[in-house]
Design a protein around this motif. Sequence first.
Motif, PDB file in Angstrom:
ATOM      1  N   GLU A 137      55.809 -14.033   4.566  1.00 15.30           N
ATOM      2  CA  GLU A 137      55.881 -14.843   5.801  1.00 15.30           C
ATOM      3  C   GLU A 137      55.010 -16.120   5.370  1.00 15.30           C
ATOM      4  O   GLU A 137      53.636 -15.927   5.374  1.00 15.30           O
ATOM      5  CB  GLU A 137      55.386 -14.080   7.091  1.00 15.30           C
ATOM      6  N   LEU A 139      53.568 -19.371   7.109  1.00 13.39           N
ATOM      7  CA  LEU A 139      53.367 -19.763   8.492  1.00 13.39           C
ATOM      8  C   LEU A 139      52.566 -20.974   8.496  1.00 13.39           C
ATOM      9  O   LEU A 139      51.587 -21.118   7.832  1.00 13.39           O
ATOM     10  CB  LEU A 139      52.765 -18.765   9.260  1.00 13.39           C
ATOM     11  N   VAL A 148      46.461 -19.401  10.598  1.00  9.38           N
ATOM     12  CA  VAL A 148      47.223 -18.231   9.933  1.00  9.38           C
ATOM     13  C   VAL A 148      46.114 -17.521   9.051  1.00  9.38           C
ATOM     14  O   VAL A 148      45.594 -18.588   8.242  1.00  9.38           O
ATOM     15  CB  VAL A 148      48.294 -18.891   9.452  1.00  9.38           C
ATOM     16  N   THR A 150      45.654 -15.488   5.761  1.00 11.77           N
ATOM     17  CA  THR A 150      46.404 -15.011   4.555  1.00 11.77           C
ATOM     18  C   THR A 150      45.978 -13.589   4.191  1.00 11.77           C
ATOM     19  O   THR A 150      44.968 -13.476   4.372  1.00 11.77           O
ATOM     20  CB  THR A 150      46.141 -15.875   3.268  1.00 11.77           C
ATOM     21  N   THR A 158      51.451 -12.301   4.127  1.00 12.32           N
ATOM     22  CA  THR A 158      51.416 -13.752   5.056  1.00 12.32           C
ATOM     23  C   THR A 158      50.388 -15.018   4.445  1.00 12.32           C
ATOM     24  O   THR A 158      49.402 -14.533   4.032  1.00 12.32           O
ATOM     25  CB  THR A 158      50.576 -13.446   6.316  1.00 12.32           C
TER      26      THR A 158
END
Length: 371
Positions: A137, A139, A148, A150, A158
């Motif tokens: 993902e 973002l 966001v 990681t 992510t």
Amino acid sequence: MKLFRCDHCGNVLYFENTVCGQCGHALGYWHATNMLVSLEPDGDHFRAPPLPGQSFVYCANSQHGACNWLVEYNPGGEPFCRACRHNGVIPPMDNPENVAEWQVIERAKKRLFYSLLRLNLPIATRAEDPMHGLRFEFLADTGADKPVMTGHDSGIITLSLAEADDAERERRRAAMHEPYRTLLGHFRHEIGHYYWDLLVEPSPDLAAFRALFGDEQIDYAAALQRHYEQGAPPNWQQGYISAYATSHPWEDWAETFAHYLHIVDTTEMASAFGIRLAPKVDTSGELRTRIDFDPYTLDGIGELIDRWVPLSSLINNLNRAVGQHDAYPFVLTPGIVDKLGFIQRVLRQAGQVQWTVPGPDAPIPINAPAH
């Protein structure tokens, strides 16, 4: 990573090339044979002369300039390549800045997948394996109060889109007092967490892991908080590849796992260039080596490290020659080498297994015996 050659004219090619600069042929990467092949148009698809009888199209993400991998021609079938089908969330494509940053992210992710495929590690998608499947993902931050993070959580990795911006990544590196921060490094670290869940936790290797890295059952959140408040212990360099690796055994594994991929991939590229090191002033012979083997197939860590030490010295000195910081600001102690050797053994064992990919409604075995 290896070098490639155009099968049409013999020109040297690089992994991300989409066109041969010498003969002009379109190029595509076919993961099943680890080849960057020239392409001949054939109606709505391509033929690849080195792979007779097979037809291909580009991955659907090629339309955004984010992929040069191939998909077998099958109208109405899977539109994404072996790497892109793991994408769960990508940034909105109506923003040119998002597109540019996502292209950078995809280039790093493709290098990760090159290594995973070379090692023959399990890489089921989330659709193929709802419990263990790998999903990415990417973002964008929605505001300073909602950055966001990681990270990895049960197969979902992510990554903040901001990490693709060199200036922002450097700002974060400096703020975190890190010697090294790259997109590829993020991918290698987070995939390390993924493979700990798959290859270590459910295996007989868990006891050996704890002997080397520590007991992962200690409270993770409390360990991270303690690390951020107190920092790494004195003399941490004796047993850890980074200060962050001291925070928890899971992070030690992930940092060392990333480092193993770093060494293997770089050594393969040095081998592709035929590098041979023999400095005239080297009385002990420490820096003499010839990089002429495939690091992905080694059974022992010693041969890899014996060649990596002089190679990393070369890399650092080349960087200094052009006014850059050391590209390899790390020291490999015997304790760290032991951890690298453990990771090598786990990955070699996994690479010799014939992995199964269950359907969404089927039981989910982690692996099946090789035959």
